[in-house]
Design a protein around this motif. Structure first.
Motif, short mmCIF file in Angstrom:
data_model
loop_
_atom_site.label_atom_id
_atom_site.label_comp_id
_atom_site.label_asym_id
_atom_site.label_seq_id
_atom_site.Cartn_x
_atom_site.Cartn_y
_atom_site.Cartn_z
N TYR A 22 0.85 -1.18 0.00
CA TYR A 22 0.00 0.00 0.00
C TYR A 22 0.89 1.23 0.00
O TYR A 22 1.87 1.29 0.73
CB TYR A 22 -0.90 0.00 1.24
N ALA A 23 0.50 2.21 -0.78
CA ALA A 23 1.25 3.46 -0.83
C ALA A 23 0.92 4.31 0.38
O ALA A 23 -0.19 4.26 0.90
CB ALA A 23 0.91 4.21 -2.11
N THR A 24 1.89 5.07 0.85
CA THR A 24 1.69 5.98 1.97
C THR A 24 1.91 7.41 1.49
O THR A 24 2.55 7.62 0.45
CB THR A 24 2.66 5.68 3.12
N PRO A 25 1.44 8.39 2.24
CA PRO A 25 1.67 9.79 1.85
C PRO A 25 3.16 10.15 1.78
O PRO A 25 3.54 11.09 1.09
CB PRO A 25 0.98 10.60 2.95
N GLU A 26 4.00 9.40 2.49
CA GLU A 26 5.45 9.66 2.49
C GLU A 26 6.12 9.09 1.24
O GLU A 26 7.34 9.06 1.16
CB GLU A 26 6.11 9.06 3.73
N GLU A 27 5.34 8.62 0.29
CA GLU A 27 5.82 8.05 -0.96
C GLU A 27 6.71 6.83 -0.75
O GLU A 27 7.76 6.68 -1.36
CB GLU A 27 6.53 9.10 -1.81
N CYS A 28 6.27 5.98 0.16
CA CYS A 28 6.91 4.67 0.28
C CYS A 28 5.80 3.63 0.25
O CYS A 28 4.62 3.96 0.33
CB CYS A 28 7.75 4.57 1.55
N LEU A 29 6.19 2.40 0.10
CA LEU A 29 5.22 1.30 0.09
C LEU A 29 5.33 0.54 1.39
O LEU A 29 6.43 0.36 1.92
CB LEU A 29 5.51 0.37 -1.09
N VAL A 30 4.20 0.08 1.89
CA VAL A 30 4.16 -0.65 3.15
C VAL A 30 3.40 -1.94 2.90
O VAL A 30 2.38 -1.96 2.21
CB VAL A 30 3.46 0.17 4.25
N ALA A 31 3.89 -3.03 3.48
CA ALA A 31 3.24 -4.32 3.36
C ALA A 31 3.41 -5.09 4.66
O ALA A 31 4.38 -4.88 5.39
CB ALA A 31 3.86 -5.13 2.22
N SER A 32 2.46 -5.95 4.96
CA SER A 32 2.64 -6.87 6.08
C SER A 32 3.67 -7.90 5.66
O SER A 32 3.70 -8.32 4.50
CB SER A 32 1.33 -7.60 6.41
N LEU A 33 4.50 -8.29 6.59
CA LEU A 33 5.50 -9.31 6.29
C LEU A 33 4.82 -10.67 6.39
O LEU A 33 4.33 -11.04 7.45
CB LEU A 33 6.67 -9.20 7.27
N PRO A 34 4.74 -11.41 5.28
CA PRO A 34 4.05 -12.70 5.31
C PRO A 34 4.60 -13.61 6.41
O PRO A 34 5.80 -13.77 6.57
CB PRO A 34 4.34 -13.29 3.93
N GLY A 35 3.68 -14.14 7.21
CA GLY A 35 4.05 -15.03 8.30
C GLY A 35 4.33 -14.30 9.60
O GLY A 35 4.52 -14.93 10.63
N TYR A 36 4.37 -12.99 9.58
CA TYR A 36 4.67 -12.19 10.77
C TYR A 36 3.71 -11.00 10.82
O TYR A 36 4.03 -9.91 10.33
CB TYR A 36 6.12 -11.70 10.74
N ASP A 37 2.55 -11.19 11.40
CA ASP A 37 1.51 -10.16 11.39
C ASP A 37 1.90 -8.88 12.12
O ASP A 37 1.35 -7.82 11.83
CB ASP A 37 0.22 -10.71 11.99
N ASP A 38 2.81 -8.95 13.07
CA ASP A 38 3.19 -7.78 13.86
C ASP A 38 4.37 -7.01 13.26
O ASP A 38 4.96 -6.16 13.92
CB ASP A 38 3.54 -8.19 15.30
N PHE A 39 4.71 -7.29 12.02
CA PHE A 39 5.85 -6.64 11.38
C PHE A 39 5.45 -6.05 10.03
O PHE A 39 4.71 -6.66 9.27
CB PHE A 39 7.00 -7.63 11.18
N LEU A 40 5.93 -4.85 9.79
CA LEU A 40 5.69 -4.18 8.51
C LEU A 40 6.98 -4.12 7.71
O LEU A 40 8.06 -3.90 8.26
CB LEU A 40 5.20 -2.75 8.73
N LEU A 41 6.85 -4.27 6.43
CA LEU A 41 7.94 -4.13 5.49
C LEU A 41 7.68 -2.84 4.73
O LEU A 41 6.61 -2.65 4.17
CB LEU A 41 7.94 -5.33 4.54
N ALA A 42 8.62 -1.91 4.77
CA ALA A 42 8.47 -0.64 4.05
C ALA A 42 9.63 -0.48 3.10
O ALA A 42 10.76 -0.84 3.41
CB ALA A 42 8.44 0.51 5.05
N PHE A 43 9.35 0.05 1.91
CA PHE A 43 10.43 0.27 0.97
C PHE A 43 10.12 1.44 0.05
O PHE A 43 8.98 1.81 -0.17
CB PHE A 43 10.76 -0.99 0.16
N SER A 44 11.19 2.06 -0.43
CA SER A 44 11.09 3.20 -1.34
C SER A 44 12.37 3.27 -2.16
O SER A 44 13.35 2.59 -1.86
CB SER A 44 10.89 4.50 -0.56
N TRP A 45 12.36 4.11 -3.18
CA TRP A 45 13.57 4.31 -3.97
C TRP A 45 14.60 5.01 -3.10
O TRP A 45 14.29 5.95 -2.39
CB TRP A 45 13.32 5.16 -5.20
N SER A 46 15.80 4.58 -3.18
CA SER A 46 16.88 5.21 -2.43
C SER A 46 17.71 6.10 -3.35
O SER A 46 18.25 7.09 -2.93
CB SER A 46 17.76 4.15 -1.79
N GLY A 47 17.80 5.71 -4.59
CA GLY A 47 18.58 6.51 -5.52
C GLY A 47 19.29 5.64 -6.53
O GLY A 47 19.12 4.43 -6.56
#
Length: 106
Positions: A22-47
């Motif tokens: 899912y996109a966030t206003p901070e222009e990164c993507l967030v996803a639940s980490l499969p198999g770990y409901d209490d953890f989020l995976l976030a990623f964006s372009w670094s350069g």
């Protein structure tokens, strides 16, 4: 990441590897980490390095422990290694959980 096309490319890469994000206003993507409901995976372009091919663009990744409100890990990878993100993230979360368990139960 201010480039809309770059953001769409990042979404496409994530979807290609089965990461429902899912996109966030901070222009990164967030996803639940499969198999770990209490953890989020976030990623964006670094350069990217000037003159390097597009597959060498870097993606910044972080894992958040939602319940403890801490960042478990953060790293950068080139786009061509993105297929390893879930495996790496799951290994880091397992190590984090083992560490927390040992710290709380000496």
């Amino acid at each position: 990441m201010t480039n809309f096309n770059g953001f769409q490319k990042l979404i496409a890469i994530a979807n290609e590897y089965g990461i429902i994000c899912y996109a966030t206003p901070e222009e990164c993507l967030v996803a639940s980490l499969p198999g770990y409901d209490d953890f989020l995976l976030a990623f964006s372009w670094s350069g990217a390095f000037e003159g390097e091919p597009p597959e060498h663009e870097l993606i910044a990744i972080s894992i958040q422990d939602i319940t403890k409100e801490v960042t478990v890990a953060a790293w950068q990878i080139p786009t061509y290694l993105f297929g390893n993100v879930l495996r790496q993230a799951q290994m880091l979360v397992t190590a984090h959980q083992d560490f927390v368990l040992r710290t709380n139960n000496p």
